[in-house]
Every structure is written in C-alpha cells, then in structure tokens.
Design a protein around this motif. Structure first.
Motif, PDB file in Angstrom:
ATOM      1  N   THR A 139     -23.030  -2.981  13.990  1.00 16.40           N
ATOM      2  CA  THR A 139     -22.455  -4.332  13.971  1.00 16.40           C
ATOM      3  C   THR A 139     -22.066  -4.731  12.549  1.00 16.40           C
ATOM      4  OG1 THR A 139     -23.832  -4.917  15.859  1.00 16.40           O
ATOM      5  CG2 THR A 139     -22.871  -6.725  14.617  1.00 16.40           C
ATOM      6  N   ALA A 140     -22.926  -4.427  11.592  1.00 16.50           N
ATOM      7  CA  ALA A 140     -22.624  -4.767  10.198  1.00 16.50           C
ATOM      8  C   ALA A 140     -21.385  -4.018   9.706  1.00 16.50           C
ATOM      9  CB  ALA A 140     -23.829  -4.445   9.315  1.00 16.50           C
ATOM     10  N   PHE A 141     -21.293  -2.735  10.035  1.00 15.30           N
ATOM     11  CA  PHE A 141     -20.102  -1.971   9.644  1.00 15.30           C
ATOM     12  C   PHE A 141     -18.848  -2.545  10.299  1.00 15.30           C
ATOM     13  CE2 PHE A 141     -22.881   1.957   8.791  1.00 15.30           C
ATOM     14  CZ  PHE A 141     -22.922   1.689   7.434  1.00 15.30           C
ATOM     15  N   SER A 142     -18.959  -2.987  11.534  1.00 17.62           N
ATOM     16  CA  SER A 142     -17.804  -3.590  12.217  1.00 17.62           C
ATOM     17  C   SER A 142     -17.356  -4.867  11.520  1.00 17.62           C
ATOM     18  CB  SER A 142     -18.156  -3.903  13.675  1.00 17.62           C
ATOM     19  OG  SER A 142     -18.494  -2.743  14.375  1.00 17.62           O
ATOM     20  N   ILE A 143     -18.306  -5.699  11.147  1.00 15.86           N
ATOM     21  CA  ILE A 143     -17.976  -6.962  10.473  1.00 15.86           C
ATOM     22  C   ILE A 143     -17.361  -6.691   9.104  1.00 15.86           C
ATOM     23  CG2 ILE A 143     -18.994  -9.030   9.433  1.00 15.86           C
ATOM     24  CD1 ILE A 143     -20.993  -9.006  11.800  1.00 15.86           C
ATOM     25  N   VAL A 144     -17.952  -5.757   8.352  1.00 16.42           N
ATOM     26  CA  VAL A 144     -17.417  -5.441   7.026  1.00 16.42           C
ATOM     27  C   VAL A 144     -16.010  -4.851   7.145  1.00 16.42           C
ATOM     28  CG1 VAL A 144     -17.724  -3.952   5.012  1.00 16.42           C
ATOM     29  CG2 VAL A 144     -19.668  -5.180   5.957  1.00 16.42           C
ATOM     30  N   ALA A 145     -15.777  -4.031   8.162  1.00 18.68           N
ATOM     31  CA  ALA A 145     -14.439  -3.461   8.368  1.00 18.68           C
ATOM     32  C   ALA A 145     -13.430  -4.558   8.672  1.00 18.68           C
ATOM     33  CB  ALA A 145     -14.474  -2.443   9.504  1.00 18.68           C
ATOM     34  N   ALA A 146     -13.824  -5.518   9.531  1.00 20.59           N
ATOM     35  CA  ALA A 146     -12.914  -6.624   9.858  1.00 20.59           C
ATOM     36  C   ALA A 146     -12.598  -7.451   8.621  1.00 20.59           C
ATOM     37  CB  ALA A 146     -13.540  -7.493  10.945  1.00 20.59           C
ATOM     38  N   VAL A 147     -13.607  -7.718   7.804  1.00 19.18           N
ATOM     39  CA  VAL A 147     -13.390  -8.490   6.576  1.00 19.18           C
ATOM     40  C   VAL A 147     -12.516  -7.707   5.599  1.00 19.18           C
ATOM     41  CG1 VAL A 147     -14.565  -9.448   4.547  1.00 19.18           C
ATOM     42  CG2 VAL A 147     -15.495  -9.849   6.830  1.00 19.18           C
ATOM     43  N   ALA A 148     -12.750  -6.413   5.496  1.00 13.55           N
ATOM     44  CA  ALA A 148     -11.959  -5.597   4.568  1.00 13.55           C
ATOM     45  C   ALA A 148     -10.487  -5.582   4.984  1.00 13.55           C
ATOM     46  CB  ALA A 148     -12.507  -4.177   4.516  1.00 13.55           C
ATOM     47  N   PHE A 149     -10.229  -5.422   6.277  1.00 12.07           N
ATOM     48  CA  PHE A 149      -8.837  -5.453   6.740  1.00 12.07           C
ATOM     49  C   PHE A 149      -8.219  -6.828   6.504  1.00 12.07           C
ATOM     50  CE2 PHE A 149      -9.734  -1.678   9.537  1.00 12.07           C
ATOM     51  CZ  PHE A 149      -8.785  -0.862   8.956  1.00 12.07           C
ATOM     52  N   ARG A 150      -9.005  -7.875   6.713  1.00 13.85           N
ATOM     53  CA  ARG A 150      -8.500  -9.246   6.506  1.00 13.85           C
ATOM     54  C   ARG A 150      -8.151  -9.494   5.048  1.00 13.85           C
ATOM     55  NH1 ARG A 150      -5.917 -13.356   8.360  1.00 13.85           N
ATOM     56  NH2 ARG A 150      -6.881 -15.375   8.107  1.00 13.85           N
ATOM     57  N   MET A 151      -8.922  -8.871   4.144  1.00 12.06           N
ATOM     58  CA  MET A 151      -8.664  -9.049   2.714  1.00 12.06           C
ATOM     59  C   MET A 151      -7.574  -8.115   2.211  1.00 12.06           C
ATOM     60  SD  MET A 151     -12.557  -9.489   1.330  1.00 12.06           S
ATOM     61  CE  MET A 151     -12.057  -9.437  -0.365  1.00 12.06           C
ATOM     62  N   ALA A 194      -7.807  -4.762   2.095  1.00 11.60           N
ATOM     63  CA  ALA A 194      -8.358  -3.514   1.560  1.00 11.60           C
ATOM     64  C   ALA A 194      -8.390  -2.483   2.693  1.00 11.60           C
ATOM     65  CB  ALA A 194      -9.757  -3.746   1.001  1.00 11.60           C
ATOM     66  N   THR A 195      -7.229  -1.868   2.917  1.00  8.26           N
ATOM     67  CA  THR A 195      -7.124  -0.992   4.081  1.00  8.26           C
ATOM     68  C   THR A 195      -7.986   0.265   3.968  1.00  8.26           C
ATOM     69  OG1 THR A 195      -5.147  -0.002   3.119  1.00  8.26           O
ATOM     70  CG2 THR A 195      -4.826  -1.770   4.703  1.00  8.26           C
ATOM     71  N   THR A 196      -8.123   0.811   2.769  1.00  6.07           N
ATOM     72  CA  THR A 196      -8.948   2.009   2.617  1.00  6.07           C
ATOM     73  C   THR A 196     -10.399   1.714   2.983  1.00  6.07           C
ATOM     74  OG1 THR A 196      -7.512   2.814   0.856  1.00  6.07           O
ATOM     75  CG2 THR A 196      -9.700   3.815   1.026  1.00  6.07           C
ATOM     76  N   ALA A 197     -10.935   0.632   2.459  1.00  2.27           N
ATOM     77  CA  ALA A 197     -12.304   0.244   2.792  1.00  2.27           C
ATOM     78  C   ALA A 197     -12.417  -0.089   4.275  1.00  2.27           C
ATOM     79  CB  ALA A 197     -12.735  -0.955   1.953  1.00  2.27           C
ATOM     80  N   GLY A 198     -11.394  -0.710   4.823  1.00  2.00           N
ATOM     81  CA  GLY A 198     -11.403  -1.037   6.250  1.00  2.00           C
ATOM     82  C   GLY A 198     -11.499   0.203   7.106  1.00  2.00           C
ATOM     83  N   PHE A 199     -10.710   1.226   6.750  1.00  2.00           N
ATOM     84  CA  PHE A 199     -10.761   2.466   7.523  1.00  2.00           C
ATOM     85  C   PHE A 199     -12.093   3.187   7.349  1.00  2.00           C
ATOM     86  CE2 PHE A 199      -6.022   2.229   7.504  1.00  2.00           C
ATOM     87  CZ  PHE A 199      -5.875   2.156   8.881  1.00  2.00           C
ATOM     88  N   VAL A 200     -12.648   3.139   6.144  1.00  2.00           N
ATOM     89  CA  VAL A 200     -13.945   3.783   5.902  1.00  2.00           C
ATOM     90  C   VAL A 200     -15.024   3.112   6.749  1.00  2.00           C
ATOM     91  CG1 VAL A 200     -15.769   4.126   4.189  1.00  2.00           C
ATOM     92  CG2 VAL A 200     -13.399   4.639   3.606  1.00  2.00           C
ATOM     93  N   PHE A 201     -15.066   1.779   6.715  1.00  2.00           N
ATOM     94  CA  PHE A 201     -16.098   1.075   7.474  1.00  2.00           C
ATOM     95  C   PHE A 201     -15.827   1.114   8.972  1.00  2.00           C
ATOM     96  CE2 PHE A 201     -17.104  -0.694   3.300  1.00  2.00           C
ATOM     97  CZ  PHE A 201     -18.479  -0.506   3.313  1.00  2.00           C
ATOM     98  N   SER A 202     -14.570   1.210   9.373  1.00  2.00           N
ATOM     99  CA  SER A 202     -14.269   1.393  10.794  1.00  2.00           C
ATOM    100  C   SER A 202     -14.805   2.737  11.278  1.00  2.00           C
ATOM    101  CB  SER A 202     -12.765   1.325  11.044  1.00  2.00           C
ATOM    102  OG  SER A 202     -12.282   0.040  10.793  1.00  2.00           O
ATOM    103  N   THR A 203     -14.622   3.764  10.469  1.00  2.00           N
ATOM    104  CA  THR A 203     -15.139   5.086  10.818  1.00  2.00           C
ATOM    105  C   THR A 203     -16.661   5.073  10.911  1.00  2.00           C
ATOM    106  OG1 THR A 203     -13.258   6.098   9.706  1.00  2.00           O
ATOM    107  CG2 THR A 203     -15.160   7.512  10.148  1.00  2.00           C
TER     108      THR A 203
END
Length: 78
Positions: free
Chosen positions: A21-33, A35-44
């Motif tokens: 759940t935490a990784f999902s939230i961080v990925a959503a925040v990263a994409f919103r900001m 930061a696509t690379t971080a978003g993809f890392v946390f999505s994975t």
C-alpha cells in the motif's frame, strides 16, 4: 497441521499489505509530481508486493492447484 513457517507467514501478511500500500501511494504521488522514473520504480515495487501477498496466501492456506487431480472423466468421442 500448522507448520513452523505458518507463524512466520502470519506475521508477514500485515507487513506485506502495509508495504504494498505504501509503495502504491508513493508511486501515485511520484507520478502526480512528474517524477516518472520514481513512479515506475515504486509501481514495480508495489506490483511485486501485491504478487508477494497473493503468494503468501497460497503458501499459508495451501491453495496450490494440483494439476494431477484434473482429468477428463469421460473419454472424448469422435
């Protein structure tokens, strides 16, 4: 019969849910900001966490599908 590893898996289940759940939230925040690379890392990492959770349920509740039990009860007809 409970195995020794069942106690470990029982303790690991809530931690896996929190981590996924935490990784999902961080990925959503990263994409919103933006930061696509971080978003993809946390999505994975999130997807790996959710798949791990399903695997833990399979191991804990012995839901392993035994394909040897699946058979054709009636022969095929021409």
């Amino acid at each position: 019969m409970k195995r020794i590893s069942d106690n470990f898996l029982t303790m690991l289940l809530p931690l896996t849910v929190v981590a996924a759940t935490a990784f999902s939230i961080v990925a959503a925040v990263a994409f919103r900001m933006g930061a696509t690379t971080a978003g993809f890392v946390f999505s994975t990492l999130s997807i790996a966490g959710w798949i791990g959770l399903v695997a833990e349920f399979f191991l804990l509740y012995d839901i392993i599908i035994d394909l040897s039990l699946i058979h054709i009860s009636e022969p095929t007809r021409p």
